[in-house]
Design a protein around this motif. Structure first.
Motif, PDB file in Angstrom:
ATOM      1  N   ASP A 178       0.961  -1.169   0.108  1.00  0.00           N
ATOM      2  CA  ASP A 178      -0.106  -0.097   0.005  1.00  0.00           C
ATOM      3  C   ASP A 178       0.971   1.226  -0.009  1.00  0.00           C
ATOM      4  O   ASP A 178       0.360   2.509  -0.029  1.00  0.00           O
ATOM      5  N   ILE A 179       2.320   1.160  -0.269  1.00  0.00           N
ATOM      6  CA  ILE A 179       2.950   2.321  -0.340  1.00  0.00           C
ATOM      7  C   ILE A 179       3.764   2.005  -1.609  1.00  0.00           C
ATOM      8  O   ILE A 179       4.494   1.250  -1.922  1.00  0.00           O
ATOM      9  N   LEU A 180       3.558   3.122  -2.591  1.00  0.00           N
ATOM     10  CA  LEU A 180       3.927   2.904  -3.928  1.00  0.00           C
ATOM     11  C   LEU A 180       4.882   4.007  -4.362  1.00  0.00           C
ATOM     12  O   LEU A 180       4.668   5.132  -4.037  1.00  0.00           O
ATOM     13  N   TYR A 181       5.663   3.513  -5.051  1.00  0.00           N
ATOM     14  CA  TYR A 181       6.863   4.242  -5.608  1.00  0.00           C
ATOM     15  C   TYR A 181       6.686   4.384  -7.062  1.00  0.00           C
ATOM     16  O   TYR A 181       6.560   3.537  -7.528  1.00  0.00           O
ATOM     17  N   GLY A 182       6.783   5.669  -7.628  1.00  0.00           N
ATOM     18  CA  GLY A 182       6.654   5.934  -8.883  1.00  0.00           C
ATOM     19  C   GLY A 182       5.453   5.806  -9.649  1.00  0.00           C
ATOM     20  O   GLY A 182       5.691   5.653 -10.935  1.00  0.00           O
ATOM     21  N   SER A 183       4.657   5.463  -8.926  1.00  0.00           N
ATOM     22  CA  SER A 183       3.067   5.428  -9.624  1.00  0.00           C
ATOM     23  C   SER A 183       2.535   6.600 -10.128  1.00  0.00           C
ATOM     24  O   SER A 183       2.701   7.818  -9.794  1.00  0.00           O
ATOM     25  N   ALA A 184       2.019   6.456 -11.399  1.00  0.00           N
ATOM     26  CA  ALA A 184       1.425   7.610 -12.202  1.00  0.00           C
ATOM     27  C   ALA A 184       0.007   8.100 -11.551  1.00  0.00           C
ATOM     28  O   ALA A 184      -0.849   8.676 -11.988  1.00  0.00           O
ATOM     29  N   LYS A 185      -0.441   7.095 -10.686  1.00  0.00           N
ATOM     30  CA  LYS A 185      -2.058   7.268  -9.990  1.00  0.00           C
ATOM     31  C   LYS A 185      -1.950   8.036  -8.728  1.00  0.00           C
ATOM     32  O   LYS A 185      -3.072   8.222  -8.272  1.00  0.00           O
ATOM     33  N   VAL A 186      -0.988   8.857  -8.473  1.00  0.00           N
ATOM     34  CA  VAL A 186      -0.858   9.833  -7.428  1.00  0.00           C
ATOM     35  C   VAL A 186      -2.017  10.732  -7.550  1.00  0.00           C
ATOM     36  O   VAL A 186      -2.305  11.318  -8.849  1.00  0.00           O
ATOM     37  N   HIS A 187      -2.773  11.133  -6.549  1.00  0.00           N
ATOM     38  CA  HIS A 187      -3.918  11.979  -6.492  1.00  0.00           C
ATOM     39  C   HIS A 187      -5.145  11.598  -7.470  1.00  0.00           C
ATOM     40  O   HIS A 187      -5.588  12.409  -8.053  1.00  0.00           O
ATOM     41  N   ARG A 188      -5.051  10.338  -7.658  1.00  0.00           N
ATOM     42  CA  ARG A 188      -6.051   9.881  -8.840  1.00  0.00           C
ATOM     43  C   ARG A 188      -5.926  10.501 -10.150  1.00  0.00           C
ATOM     44  O   ARG A 188      -6.883  10.964 -10.819  1.00  0.00           O
ATOM     45  N   ASN A 189      -4.649  10.835 -10.613  1.00  0.00           N
ATOM     46  CA  ASN A 189      -4.598  11.742 -11.817  1.00  0.00           C
ATOM     47  C   ASN A 189      -5.203  13.116 -11.886  1.00  0.00           C
ATOM     48  O   ASN A 189      -5.482  13.545 -13.034  1.00  0.00           O
ATOM     49  N   GLU A 190      -5.591  13.678 -10.968  1.00  0.00           N
ATOM     50  CA  GLU A 190      -6.077  14.912 -10.851  1.00  0.00           C
ATOM     51  C   GLU A 190      -4.877  15.816 -10.893  1.00  0.00           C
ATOM     52  O   GLU A 190      -3.797  15.594 -10.890  1.00  0.00           O
ATOM     53  N   PHE A 191      -5.233  17.012 -11.109  1.00  0.00           N
ATOM     54  CA  PHE A 191      -4.063  18.176 -11.306  1.00  0.00           C
ATOM     55  C   PHE A 191      -3.232  17.935 -12.417  1.00  0.00           C
ATOM     56  O   PHE A 191      -1.951  18.291 -12.326  1.00  0.00           O
ATOM     57  N   GLY A 192      -3.578  17.508 -13.564  1.00  0.00           N
ATOM     58  CA  GLY A 192      -2.830  17.128 -14.660  1.00  0.00           C
ATOM     59  C   GLY A 192      -1.724  16.228 -14.353  1.00  0.00           C
ATOM     60  O   GLY A 192      -0.698  15.963 -15.348  1.00  0.00           O
ATOM     61  N   ILE A 193      -1.899  15.231 -13.415  1.00  0.00           N
ATOM     62  CA  ILE A 193      -0.788  14.226 -13.093  1.00  0.00           C
ATOM     63  C   ILE A 193      -1.116  13.283 -13.959  1.00  0.00           C
ATOM     64  O   ILE A 193      -2.074  12.654 -14.249  1.00  0.00           O
ATOM     65  N   ALA A 194       0.228  12.936 -15.085  1.00  0.00           N
ATOM     66  CA  ALA A 194      -0.051  11.829 -15.968  1.00  0.00           C
ATOM     67  C   ALA A 194       1.204  10.809 -15.561  1.00  0.00           C
ATOM     68  O   ALA A 194       1.283   9.775 -16.345  1.00  0.00           O
ATOM     69  N   GLU A 195       2.083  11.110 -14.820  1.00  0.00           N
ATOM     70  CA  GLU A 195       3.332  10.387 -14.509  1.00  0.00           C
ATOM     71  C   GLU A 195       3.851  10.317 -13.072  1.00  0.00           C
ATOM     72  O   GLU A 195       3.373  11.350 -12.511  1.00  0.00           O
ATOM     73  N   GLY A 196       4.573   9.444 -12.781  1.00  0.00           N
ATOM     74  CA  GLY A 196       4.982   9.651 -11.109  1.00  0.00           C
ATOM     75  C   GLY A 196       6.502   9.307 -11.260  1.00  0.00           C
ATOM     76  O   GLY A 196       7.005   9.235 -10.176  1.00  0.00           O
ATOM     77  N   ILE A 197       7.198   9.527 -12.649  1.00  0.00           N
ATOM     78  CA  ILE A 197       8.616   9.515 -12.449  1.00  0.00           C
ATOM     79  C   ILE A 197       9.226  10.571 -13.385  1.00  0.00           C
ATOM     80  O   ILE A 197       8.620  10.917 -14.265  1.00  0.00           O
TER      81      ILE A 197
END
Length: 718
Positions: A178-197
């Protein structure tokens, strides 16, 4: 003329007229515009870095190749063939199609075949290929850094990278799933988030999100394809509940050390707009509070993680929504462009890293859609924007010091731009109601241009309906744009059934000057079968500015319904509309709107189809819902007014509700609770589930979906 020849000529002359009466199959109406009825395109169209040459794929099967064209001479030659790749690699299983080629620099590229990555180098007019690396089959969130030729990826919840020496380094080793590193799903892809790296500009370091979901409630998603069914718990933070906690780490592959940025003590704040400084010394993050009404643009030391300073803050009485990373200007470590809706529309602002506003770059009652390129010599950005029309998107150059803008295209429609590295040439791809697709290459600072594709109309042989643009006004006088699609063979003396299709939620715009003019071939299919189809973007929809969007704040489904009722009044004013045979359909937010219309304004529509609907906003995700509704604790009346579970007794007409059984966005429980409320209140409801599908029913099963929706309208409106 002999009779046999005459009969041949008559038959030939009759073919076009006959062909123009061809009707869409349901397969074509559903999938055709992306498959067999898609306008001609140029595959893999792109600029080669550091050059004034573009490439695109030509040929098919083993003859497929990349054609290079140098501008403005328009000198063309074959740059790369599929046979070059197969011969150069000597694969045991040769490639059967030209892979998607990504450019590293002018004479170097890479491509992948599954999880195998290869590089190619052009030396003395001869391609040399070699194996780069193979990633594990379960690798996800793959990010390739072209500058350093490194690859980062995740496996399950941990982060890995292939370094410059081709060695795999494990960046995180977290046993807690339940602790994720580098995931693109941060904040459920709101706020323009499309990647986590996020690789640093020179590839010397890599930043990444760390998302801790341990405090968020588990949510069951059942896989019904196994026997017995299998539960795969996910995490779903609902409005007003506990949200996940996010930090940003920075990994150095040389020292193999990670530091985490000191982003503050509010654990459930939102981190977005992640941007490295060009010199790799700093990272900039837009920190947004949980209430989403206060933003801080902060600067952090990339090596120590220390907070340096806040450049500026933005606040709004309703909400602030950051969506874009900083754009540093060419050859500068301390000047950048920031996106903001502070003046009511999304515009660009020129800042320095001391937080000083140097100047506004764009301004007006229109918005910027994209920054697509930059020209260091002329100090210009190449952007797309809605300056000409809210229903169109055009290409401009704009000087980042004085704001001088120049329109770079000269045709109505929706334009997208691919810009060369120097910002001197643009590939302009555009469509409009009567232009399936044109592609023009043009100079940014002169009138030189050349059309390289004029796609034929793939729908020319079909019976097409008459389509009219409609402009209505909301209660406050705001213009509302819509379209009415008439039945083929329309007779103004007849009465026709009507289908209203709607979405009317944030960030979505249905009414544009694009191809096809209807916006959807299913609308045309219904018109071919005797329906009037109407669709309109009410307040709350995208691409019209902040006031238009925020009209729905704290009361989702209220102003939007008022606007859609303006469309209903318009339809009822038409003598050829049968007001007793009206249906309504929408999906997701549109499913919420459809159900709301049937319950809050019963009796208007005889039947409805609601797909993937939000029923109770307190059960929808934190980030989206709290932006538009605040929390249930702060806005109990707003949530109560739009809770459809309390209104099922109002249903007056036929309602078909559809949901994907594995929906992780609008969870299945939303419609299941509505079914239970109908049972409890003795209300009859039609209901259908698509096992194996998430929020949208995609692929071949979508044909089944659209046939079911069509059959429902035929049963109750015909």
């Amino acid at each position: 003329m002999n009779k046999s020849l005459l009969s041949v000529l008559i038959a030939a002359a009759s073919v076009p007229a006959f062909a123009q009466h061809q009707q869409f199959t349901m397969q074509e109406a559903t999938l055709g515009i992306k498959t067999n009825l898609a306008p001609q395109n140029l595959k893999q169209l792109n600029w080669i870095p550091g050059t004034d040459a573009y490439v695109y794929a030509v040929g098919s099967k083993e003859q497929e190749a990349l054609l290079r064209t140098i501008v403005p001479q328009m000198k063309a030659d074959t740059l790369l063939r599929l046979t070059d790749i197969n011969n150069g690699l000597s694969l045991s299983k040769p490639l059967t199609a030209l892979p998607s080629v990504e450019w590293i620099k002018r004479n170097e590229c890479y491509f992948s075949d599954g999880n195998d990555y290869y590089t190619g180098t052009l030396k003395n007019n001869r391609w040399e290929f070699s194996k780069w690396c193979s990633l594990p089959e379960n690798a996800e969130n793959i990010q390739v850094d072209n500058h350093s030729k490194q690859i980062a990826y995740t496996i399950d919840n941990n982060l890995f990278m292939v370094d410059v020496y081709g060695k795999t380094q494990q960046i995180s080793n977290e046993p807690n799933k339940d602790i994720l590193y580098g995931s693109a799903k941060v904040h459920r892809n709101e706020f323009g988030i499309a990647e986590g790296i996020f690789f640093s500009p020179k590839g010397n370091m890599v930043a990444f999100y760390r998302m801790d979901q341990t405090m968020v409630n588990n949510y069951p998603i059942i896989d019904w394809s196994t026997n017995p069914g299998k539960n795969t718990d996910g995490k779903y933070p609902m409005a007003g509940g506990t949200s996940h906690e996010v930090t940003l780490g920075v990994y150095n592959p040389i020292t193999k050390k990670t530091v985490f940025l000191n982003t503050g003590t509010a654990k459930d704040h939102y981190l977005t707009c992640i941007t490295w400084s060009p010199d790799e010394q700093y990272i900039f993050i837009a920190i947004l509070n949980r209430e989403q009404n206060h933003l801080w643009l902060n600067k952090y030391d990339a090596k120590t993680g220390a907070f340096v300073n806040t450049l500026f803050e933005e606040t709004d009485s309703k909400y602030v929504e950051p969506q874009h990373a900083l754009t540093f200007l060419p050859n500068s470590n301390n000047e950048f462009v920031w996106w903001s809706q502070r003046d009511g529309y999304m515009h660009l602002y020129h800042y320095n890293t001391d937080g000083k506003l140097i100047n506004g770059v764009t301004k007006g009652d229109w918005l910027v859609n994209e920054i697509v390129g930059e020209n260091a010599g002329s100090k210009e950005l190449i952007i797309t924007a809605t300056k000409e029309s809210a229903k169109e998107k055009h290409i401009y150059s704009v000087n980042w010091n004085n704001g001088k803008m120049t329109l770079l295209d000269n045709a109505a429609g929706v334009h997208t731009a691919i810009v060369n590295e120097a910002g001197t040439y643009v590939l302009d791809k555009y469509q409009s109601a009567d232009v399936p697709r044109n592609i023009v290459v043009k100079a940014v600072n002169s009138k030189w241009n050349k059309t390289i594709l004029q796609a034929a109309d793939p729908l020319a042989s079909y019976e097409r309906p008459k389509i009219e643009n409609v402009e209505l006004k909301a209660d406050d006088g705001t213009p509302l744009y819509g379209k009415i699609i008439y039945p083929t063979g329309f007779d103004a003396h007849k009465k026709y059934p009507v289908i209203v299709y709607l979405y009317n939620g944030p960030h979505v715009q249905l009414i544009t000057n694009g191809f096809p003019a209807s916006g959807n071939l299913w609308y045309e299919y219904m018109a071919q079968h005797g329906y009037i189809v109407f669709t309109m973007d009410g307040r709350g929809s995208g691409n019209r500015g902040l006031k238009f969007e925020q009209a729905t704040f704290r009361q989702l489904g209220t102003a939007e319904l008022d606007d859609q009722l303006k469309g209903v009044d318009y339809l009822k004013s038409l003598p050829y509309v049968d007001a007793n045979r009206m249906g309504i359909h929408g999906w997701s937010f549109g499913g919420f709107m459809t159900t709301s219309m049937m319950l809050r304004h019963p009796g208007i529509f005889k039947c409805a189809v609601a797909g993937g609907p939000v029923i109770d906003w307190s059960m929808y995700e934190v980030m989206y819902t709290e932006r538009y509704m605040d929390t249930p604790q702060e806005n109990p009346d707003g949530y109560a007014n739009n809770n459809l579970l309390t209104k099922v007794k109002n249903l007056n007409g036929k309602l078909l509700m559809i949901h994907g059984a594995q929906d992780p966005v609008v969870v299945w429980q939303q419609s299941m609770k509505f079914v239970k409320a109908c049972v409890d209140n003795g209300v009859q409801l039609d209901y259908f589930v698509y096992p194996g599908h998430e929020h949208n029913v995609l692929g071949k099963d979508r044909v089944h979906l659209m046939q079911k929706i069509t059959d429902y309208f035929d049963e109750y409106l015909k």
